[in-house]
Design an enzyme around this catalytic site. Structure first.
Site, mmCIF file in Angstrom:
data_model
loop_
_atom_site.group_PDB
_atom_site.id
_atom_site.type_symbol
_atom_site.label_atom_id
_atom_site.label_comp_id
_atom_site.label_asym_id
_atom_site.label_seq_id
_atom_site.Cartn_x
_atom_site.Cartn_y
_atom_site.Cartn_z
ATOM 1 C CD GLU A 1 40.817 -26.794 16.755
ATOM 2 O OE1 GLU A 1 39.605 -27.042 16.721
ATOM 3 O OE2 GLU A 1 41.569 -27.203 17.669
ATOM 4 C CG MET B 1 35.836 -33.797 21.928
ATOM 5 S SD MET B 1 36.573 -35.004 20.793
ATOM 6 C CE MET B 1 37.290 -36.171 21.934
ATOM 7 C CD GLU B 2 39.448 -30.139 22.524
ATOM 8 O OE1 GLU B 2 38.609 -29.344 22.058
ATOM 9 O OE2 GLU B 2 39.733 -31.222 21.982
ATOM 10 C CG ASP C 1 30.919 -32.015 13.358
ATOM 11 O OD1 ASP C 1 30.106 -32.440 14.205
ATOM 12 O OD2 ASP C 1 32.060 -31.618 13.670
ATOM 13 N N GLY D 1 30.880 -29.501 17.032
ATOM 14 C CA GLY D 1 29.698 -30.045 16.366
ATOM 15 C C GLY D 1 28.455 -29.311 16.857
ATOM 16 C CB ILE E 1 28.704 -35.608 19.555
ATOM 17 C CG1 ILE E 1 29.173 -35.337 20.994
ATOM 18 C CG2 ILE E 1 27.201 -35.909 19.510
ATOM 19 C CD1 ILE E 1 29.045 -36.502 21.959
HETATM 20 N N1 SAH Z 1 41.020 -35.821 13.649
HETATM 21 C C1 SAH Z 1 41.579 -35.678 14.966
HETATM 22 C C2 SAH Z 1 40.534 -35.900 16.053
HETATM 23 C C3 SAH Z 1 39.490 -34.855 16.052
HETATM 24 S S1 SAH Z 1 38.416 -35.016 17.393
HETATM 25 C C4 SAH Z 1 42.711 -36.666 15.146
HETATM 26 O O1 SAH Z 1 42.752 -37.650 14.417
HETATM 27 O O2 SAH Z 1 43.544 -36.440 16.026
HETATM 28 C C5 SAH Z 1 37.397 -33.614 17.126
HETATM 29 C C6 SAH Z 1 37.969 -32.272 17.522
HETATM 30 O O3 SAH Z 1 37.123 -31.233 17.047
HETATM 31 C C7 SAH Z 1 38.026 -32.041 19.019
HETATM 32 O O4 SAH Z 1 39.116 -31.205 19.321
HETATM 33 C C8 SAH Z 1 36.678 -31.368 19.354
HETATM 34 O O5 SAH Z 1 36.835 -30.313 20.280
HETATM 35 C C9 SAH Z 1 36.175 -30.818 18.027
HETATM 36 N N2 SAH Z 1 34.881 -31.320 17.535
HETATM 37 C C10 SAH Z 1 34.390 -30.997 16.316
HETATM 38 N N3 SAH Z 1 33.213 -31.631 16.083
HETATM 39 C C11 SAH Z 1 32.940 -32.362 17.195
HETATM 40 C C12 SAH Z 1 31.876 -33.250 17.552
HETATM 41 N N4 SAH Z 1 30.889 -33.525 16.707
HETATM 42 N N5 SAH Z 1 31.926 -33.837 18.768
HETATM 43 C C13 SAH Z 1 32.950 -33.579 19.618
HETATM 44 N N6 SAH Z 1 33.994 -32.778 19.321
HETATM 45 C C14 SAH Z 1 34.003 -32.158 18.129
#
Ligand code: SAH
Length: 238
Positions: free
Chosen positions: A14, A180-181, A204, A82, A159
């Site tokens: 990002e 998530m932030e 997504d 998401g 989610i």
């Molecule tokens: N692949 C990463 C983890 C990603 S978690 C690893 O292995 O470290 C998902 C990240 O994208 C988070 O920063 C969140 O802010 C965002 N995000 C995208 N889609 C999301 C969803 N469906 N639910 C929650 N967060 C989502």
């Protein structure tokens, strides 16, 4: 200290393009933090880019750190999310008018879901000027049906099922997207009286195919965020 604008992203992907050409700074203060920081100039302004890692605690730590060490005039949180509202599709852009921590739950004591004890409001409002300028910047990059403004919900959960998504909608029917932030960055910014904005590109739809969609579309949906940030900086210059 000179004015700067801080951009916080959770994942390396990002912030990669945005931090290109900026100087990577050595850690300041408490050195144990794994918090890459890049600083430089973008369209006539000083920009500080920070990678905080995933989740609300990482986000809060990075936000307080950047406020204490750089005193930004604005904080922008840029990343993927998401889609929760049925109108929000992969590749769309969501600008948060406000945000809330959807997983904060002390309802047993009479609070509503998302309410944080001790705070006057647990819904954090974006800076209206920054929001307006970012809307203007986004309108040059995307058609209006792909740009949304509204509530962004944050929690320490990826989610990825219809049930999780429905639960969010039951408590927050206006939610546009989940991540998530954002609301943690918003809470810390608000506590420090620093204006903020959350902008999210949809990777997504927070449903059963979210894990695969996230992997497939992550790199495709990030560039629009950076283009909008560039345009915003040009607008801020005027
Ligand atoms: N692949 C990463 C983890 C990603 S978690 C690893 O292995 O470290 C998902 C990240 O994208 C988070 O920063 C969140 O802010 C965002 N995000 C995208 N889609 C999301 C969803 N469906 N639910 C929650 N967060 C989502």
């Amino acid at each position: 200290m000179e004015d700067c604008i801080a951009v916080i992203g959770a994942m390396d992907e990002e912030i990669a393009a945005l931090s290109e050409g900026l100087d990577r700074l050595p850690p300041k203060g408490s050195s144990g933090l794994d918090l890459p920081i890049f600083k430089g100039r973008l369209h006539g302004q000083t920009i500080v880019v920070v990678r905080c890692r995933v989740g609300k605690v990482h986000a809060a730590l990075a936000t307080q750190y950047v406020i204490d060490h750089f005193h930004p005039t604005f904080i922008i949180n840029s990343g993927v999310a998401g889609g929760i509202s049925p109108n929000v599709r992969i590749g769309d852009l969501v600008l948060g008018t406000s945000s809330v921590q959807h997983d904060f739950d002390v309802r047993y004591f009479g609070y509503t879901r998302g309410a944080i004890p001790g705070l006057e409001s647990s819904i954090f409002t974006a800076d209206p000027r920054l929001l307006g300028l970012t809307m203007q910047a986004a309108a040059s990059e995307l058609s209006s049906d792909r740009i949304h403004q509204g509530l962004i919900v944050s929690g320490d959960q990826f989610i990825s099922s219809q049930e999780q998504k429905q639960e969010i909608l039951n408590f927050f029917p206006d939610a546009m997207c989940a991540e998530m932030e954002g609301a943690a960055i918003a809470q810390v910014s608000s506590a420090n009286k620093v204006p903020h904005l959350i902008m999210r590109s949809i990777s997504d739809q927070a449903d059963n195919t979210a894990p695969q969609d996230f992997d497939q579309f992550l790199l495709d949906v990030i560039p629009v965020l950076n283009r909008v940030i560039h345009r915003l900086f040009i607008l801020l210059q005027d």
